[in-house]
Scaffold this motif. Sequence first.
Motif, PDB file in Angstrom:
ATOM      1  N   ALA A 185       6.988   7.632   7.264  1.00 27.63           N
ATOM      2  CA  ALA A 185       5.718   7.145   7.819  1.00 27.63           C
ATOM      3  C   ALA A 185       5.068   6.225   6.792  1.00 27.63           C
ATOM      4  O   ALA A 185       5.453   6.201   5.623  1.00 27.63           O
ATOM      5  CB  ALA A 185       4.797   8.309   8.143  1.00 27.63           C
ATOM      6  N   ARG A 186       4.063   5.485   7.216  1.00 31.32           N
ATOM      7  CA  ARG A 186       3.492   4.452   6.348  1.00 31.32           C
ATOM      8  C   ARG A 186       2.836   5.011   5.097  1.00 31.32           C
ATOM      9  O   ARG A 186       2.744   4.337   4.092  1.00 31.32           O
ATOM     10  CB  ARG A 186       2.468   3.610   7.114  1.00 31.32           C
ATOM     11  N   ASN A 187       2.330   6.230   5.195  1.00 32.61           N
ATOM     12  CA  ASN A 187       1.715   6.782   3.990  1.00 32.61           C
ATOM     13  C   ASN A 187       2.693   7.653   3.201  1.00 32.61           C
ATOM     14  O   ASN A 187       2.342   8.239   2.196  1.00 32.61           O
ATOM     15  CB  ASN A 187       0.451   7.571   4.329  1.00 32.61           C
ATOM     16  N   GLY A 188       3.914   7.748   3.671  1.00 32.68           N
ATOM     17  CA  GLY A 188       4.950   8.414   2.895  1.00 32.68           C
ATOM     18  C   GLY A 188       4.966   9.927   2.999  1.00 32.68           C
ATOM     19  O   GLY A 188       5.668  10.589   2.251  1.00 32.68           O
ATOM     20  N   GLY A 456       7.890   3.157  -6.440  1.00 29.86           N
ATOM     21  CA  GLY A 456       6.727   3.156  -5.556  1.00 29.86           C
ATOM     22  C   GLY A 456       5.494   2.555  -6.188  1.00 29.86           C
ATOM     23  O   GLY A 456       5.380   2.440  -7.403  1.00 29.86           O
ATOM     24  N   GLU A 457       4.584   2.168  -5.327  1.00 28.51           N
ATOM     25  CA  GLU A 457       3.285   1.648  -5.778  1.00 28.51           C
ATOM     26  C   GLU A 457       2.475   2.835  -6.299  1.00 28.51           C
ATOM     27  O   GLU A 457       2.341   3.848  -5.615  1.00 28.51           O
ATOM     28  CB  GLU A 457       2.591   0.981  -4.593  1.00 28.51           C
ATOM     29  N   ALA A 458       1.968   2.695  -7.510  1.00 27.92           N
ATOM     30  CA  ALA A 458       1.267   3.828  -8.115  1.00 27.92           C
ATOM     31  C   ALA A 458      -0.167   3.937  -7.624  1.00 27.92           C
ATOM     32  O   ALA A 458      -0.741   5.017  -7.566  1.00 27.92           O
ATOM     33  CB  ALA A 458       1.290   3.688  -9.625  1.00 27.92           C
ATOM     34  N   ASN A 459      -0.773   2.808  -7.273  1.00 36.75           N
ATOM     35  CA  ASN A 459      -2.168   2.817  -6.844  1.00 36.75           C
ATOM     36  C   ASN A 459      -2.226   2.571  -5.351  1.00 36.75           C
ATOM     37  O   ASN A 459      -1.831   1.514  -4.878  1.00 36.75           O
ATOM     38  CB  ASN A 459      -2.939   1.711  -7.556  1.00 36.75           C
ATOM     39  N   PHE A 460      -2.704   3.558  -4.636  1.00 34.88           N
ATOM     40  CA  PHE A 460      -2.801   3.356  -3.193  1.00 34.88           C
ATOM     41  C   PHE A 460      -4.224   3.045  -2.801  1.00 34.88           C
ATOM     42  O   PHE A 460      -5.170   3.410  -3.493  1.00 34.88           O
ATOM     43  CB  PHE A 460      -2.283   4.571  -2.429  1.00 34.88           C
ATOM     44  N   ASP A 461      -4.359   2.323  -1.696  1.00 32.74           N
ATOM     45  CA  ASP A 461      -5.676   1.995  -1.170  1.00 32.74           C
ATOM     46  C   ASP A 461      -5.958   2.988  -0.051  1.00 32.74           C
ATOM     47  O   ASP A 461      -5.350   2.927   1.011  1.00 32.74           O
ATOM     48  CB  ASP A 461      -5.650   0.561  -0.642  1.00 32.74           C
ATOM     49  N   ALA A 462      -6.871   3.889  -0.303  1.00 34.10           N
ATOM     50  CA  ALA A 462      -7.109   4.968   0.649  1.00 34.10           C
ATOM     51  C   ALA A 462      -7.663   4.452   1.968  1.00 34.10           C
ATOM     52  O   ALA A 462      -7.526   5.093   2.996  1.00 34.10           O
ATOM     53  CB  ALA A 462      -8.063   5.983   0.057  1.00 34.10           C
TER      54      ALA A 462
END
Lengths: 592, 769
Positions: A185-188, A456-462
């Motif tokens: 899914a998009r948020n993993g 993976g991207e370490a900083n996610f945009d909530a």
Amino acid sequence: MGESKMAAVKKAKNKVKRYYEEQDEHQTPGGNVDGTDNQTESPKDVPQLPTEQKSRRKRVKGDLKKSGSNFISGAKDPFPGSVSVPENRLLKYERARKSKLGRKYSPYVQHHLKTQENDVQTALGQAARHDILLPEEEGFLEGDEGQDTCTITQEDIAEMVDITSASKHFNLNLNQFGPYRINYARNGRHLLLAGQRGHLASLEWQSKKLICEMNVMETVNDVKWLHTHTMYAAAQRRWLYIYDSQGVELHCIKKFNDVLRMEFLPYHFLLATCSSTGFLQYLDVSVGKEIAATCVKSGRLNVMCQNPNNAVIHLGHHNGTVSLWSPSMKEPLVKMLCHRGAVRALSVDKTGMYMASSGLDRKLTIFDMRTYRPLTSCLLPLGAGSLCHSQKGLLAAGTGDIVQVYKDTSVSPPRSPYMCLQVKGPIHGLQFCPFEDILGIGHGGGFTSMIVPGAGEANFDAMECNPYETKKQRQEWEVKALLEKIQPELITLDPTQLGEVDAITMEQKHKEKVERLGFDPHEKTPFVPRHKLKGRSSSANLLKRKKKVAHEEQREQIRKSIKVKEKQKEQKKSREGIRSPAEQSALDRFKK
Amino acid sequence: MSEEEDLFVPEYPISASEDEEDSDVERKHQRLLDAISSLDGKKRRKLAERTEASLQVSEFGISSEGAGDKISLSDLIEPIQKSNSFSTVKKQLNNLNQKKSVELPLSKEETQRIQRAAAYQEASEEVEKWDHIVKQNRKADQLVFPLNQEILKPTPIEEKITGWTARTPLEQEIFSILQKNKQPLTDPLLTPVEEASLKAMSLEEAKLRRAELQKARALQSYYEAKARREKKIKSKKFHKVLNRSKQKETLKEFEELKKTNPEAALEELQKLEKARMEERMSLKHQNSGKWAKSKAIMAKYDDDARKAMQEQLQKNKELTRKIEVVSESEGSEEEEIIPDFVNDAQVNLEGPNPWMTGKLSSETKDVAQDVDCKMQSDTEEDNNIKATEKDSDPEEELSEDEVLLKEFEDKRCERREQAKEMCLDSEPGHPSVLDQEKVEAEADETGEEQVSEFNQLFQKLLEQNKSQKKERKKKSGGKTNEPVTEAEEIAVEGPLLVGRLERKQDLEEVSALAGEEWEDEQSTSLMVSTKDDQTKKVSQSGKKKVAKKSEIIDYNKILPVKATRIHTPLLPTTVDDEEDEEQLDDQKMIIKEAFAGDDVVNDFLKEKRSAEQAGKPKDISLVLPGWGEWGGTNLKVSKKKKRKFIIKAPPAPPRKDQRLPNVIINEKRNVMAAAHQVNQLPFPFNNRQHFESSIRAPVGSTWNTQKAFQKLTAPRVVTKQGHIIEPITQDVFQKHTSTKKPAVELNSRKKQGNDSFHKSTSKRKKMSS
């Protein structure tokens, strides 16, 4: 005479300060107080009157205002103003189509446009400053001296890392229902598994919690999550089905038959499918309508990927070409010959700049999608059957039963893989888990979750997609995302095309207007030289005067270009450095 | 009354008693005269007036009408003025005469117009007052209504502090401590101690200081006066001496500095370097000036002039000489460098390429050696000169010059001798060279020649080379009858200046590079090329276009990237033994067979070509068969007609994929997307780019920080709920003026500062001049 005068002037200027003057100055509170004040206060000669105190305070305030500092002590900030943001960080946020404002506008308009531009620049600066709030950094495996990182096994890594990370490496032995396609899914958080022989399962892979599992008793070609983890689409033998998270069949879409591969475009709510009959179809999942169906006319379509930057669909064909599609065009936007044999797998990285393709000629080639030129190429043993880019630009390639992960593929052709792993069966599906250093591998023997540091991207945009979202947040996000849905017509090669003026239509309209009015309202009035007397308005003279002002715009451009050239020359010179004549010799001119 | 008189007084009142005929004749005559006078154009023809009988003066009545017949008051008074009585009446009449008549009141329209103008003036003045405010309001980013709100501001701490008293015991204690230590309580700028120290300066001190200042001032003025005086002195010798002494002093100082403060010395050196640079840039001490030219003419006859010129040249040399920082390592390096580049050319000519030099290698060697020797001697000379110069430095001024002159002459002599030797060395059959030498010698003798040392050397070298070349030619012609190739010539000529060409890449190297290419690549390319040949053969039916295209697009370049092979620790299980070459070959064969039918590249190129053709604008043919020609079946339209009636389409714009052989980019417009685009520039913009730039940045909170978002989306007008927005009043003026004032003051202050600055700079300028 002149000298004596000068001396006199000098004398007047260089008047020596007398001691009483100095004293006087000390008595009066401000050095810059007017002469009148001086006169009124000096005769009194009363030390420290309250009025004086007041006036001094006034001066202090004034000084503070002038220097712009708020220190009570009167100290000055040696570096006033905020710290400037470095240029390269600003560049990250700069948008396309920036241009300088001309001087053609009225003062008011000019002022407004200027302030607007200033606001934009400050916004940009602030955004750049907020980079500080992204504290996490990705890190990669680094081998000891002489050690190749690809020799490090998963078990080694799992031993070294913390327990939670170690638990992310696991194997699912599912050898009954054949090679598996997977989708995160998009948020993993959620994982879909689809065995070719009908096995469908969705699970929260981190907690290993199974959400639903079933067998559809048909071949399943592909499976994809829709915008949230509450719905997923499965491409089965004949038709496309949509299930909810519990495995309840929501739709059976008979318009989409014989689907082999699917891609979901999250911002457009589009499900793009390609079928064995050679059709590329788009389904708007927000309204349940087919948006476009295009006959690609190149046989069976089983290679597909999306460009996450501009939502263009890439299709690979048997004749070694890759074609780019948007739902609003019936023809491919771009068609490029990538391989001598058929294309086996495609993948585009997150920035949309690089495309990796592998073909039957066993080559893995990286293309620059801005220039459509191949950058690097390498030969893989057996060739890659599936490719996948991670959020940080790592490239995973499944060759036979071995997964190879490459680093910096766009810079130089890799000599050896960054990581390697052998799985138990031929690889069928590959995907990096978003926001995790995990590569999911679906293969003949089930599913393997592989740890790939730095993927993976370490900083996610909530606000964008939150791996830790609650149910409520998800629901709100869904509404917002639906409101911000982008129309399918806006899928173009250049995603910023909407910010461009449609020049052709504009010109057409302008032409029509000119025809209607009989004259061009925007045209400049030609220069008419003033009539002069005494033969100065002879035709030759008129021509001369006209010539003086002719081609002013072109002249301006030429002037500018000359300036630029001169500058470049200077730079070149300075780069080369001026050699001292002692070092130079007459023979130098023959050097090559 | 004679007739003539009548002619000149045209409207003479004619009495009615005269008979009709007479007057008629006169009138006719008058008209004739008028016509004649109007002929010359200067006088406008007067309109003939119609006179009627009643208007004419008669004995029975007076008519006031008639040109120039108005009766003025003076006419009436005339008889009275002669008599002395009637004085009162006279006065009254005089008064009457002086008084002007009252003008007619203006018409209604005119008065109204004037009133309107005045009113407009007044109103515009009134409105102008508001201009500034209106401008500001228009420019304002945001207007908050009602306008005259008091803005709440945090009060500065100092104001708070003044009204604050210590209450608690702790506070009191702190304050008492502060007071004891004389720390500032309310106004924290300066402590009392500091203030006291600022104030404390006794009268004596002040006097002392004043005296010091006075002395300094006096000294300064003395020096200035002295400098001025010295500057005025026109004697060149004086200045020369002065300069020399100054130079010496600076040298000494520099030496001292070297010992004491190396950094400062370095700076000095840099200054010298800069002076050198300036000298090199300018033509100050070259022989190009007015004075120098005149001296050059005089130098033939005048010894002094010659000397002066030489001195100047010497000076130029000195100034342009590079200043060397003598450190051991650098010195050694330089020594290494110089001989290297002097000798390199010959050495290179020698060994590595024997073919180029051919049989003549031994002779070239000799020549080279000769030249070498000469160069070395020259360098030695130079060194000598330098040494002597260095030696002569500490000597006295005049003697220095003499020494220099001597050296020059010595050098000249040496050179002459050398030249003679060379002449002897070289074959004695070159009159031109000899002549030149002679001329040179003569020139030297007379001292006419002013060519610099380097130039001479260079010339000689050239001559030498020429002579050598000639020799070569002769010899080669004599010994062997082989044609002398140009390459040889070039190689032979210019043993000094022609550097040997180096080949950067060998063919072999290239081939080696190619060898590194992946085998597969080669084989496939071969495959393609053979296919190409076949296709060419097939398509050689005369289609030039296709041929051209295929020439332009290199098949091997379509998929140009070389693939590197990757070494992996793990290999797929199915291909464990793939490495075996036999198997590899087998596989290749299989693949070839499998794809024998389809030529992917050619197909793609065909597709691209057709796409290009489709994208081109087509010619419009307006040919009607049968018009002006025979009609019927199987008849072709003539070329002439075709040429006449086909409208050629403009050439298509260059395609985006013009230079990408492996790409077809669709040039069609995306109409659906275009429907969403802006197709008319909104109001203030007149340029596409400006508009695009203005909308380039998104304003939403998704892409911006909160603060930026608020600023970008702030409304232009904000009204407060429940507040009446009243029209703007005159209070605003006060506000504006009050806010303006300090700015004005600041400006004036700045101006003053600027003025003083200007004055000071101007003074400096004067001083410098």
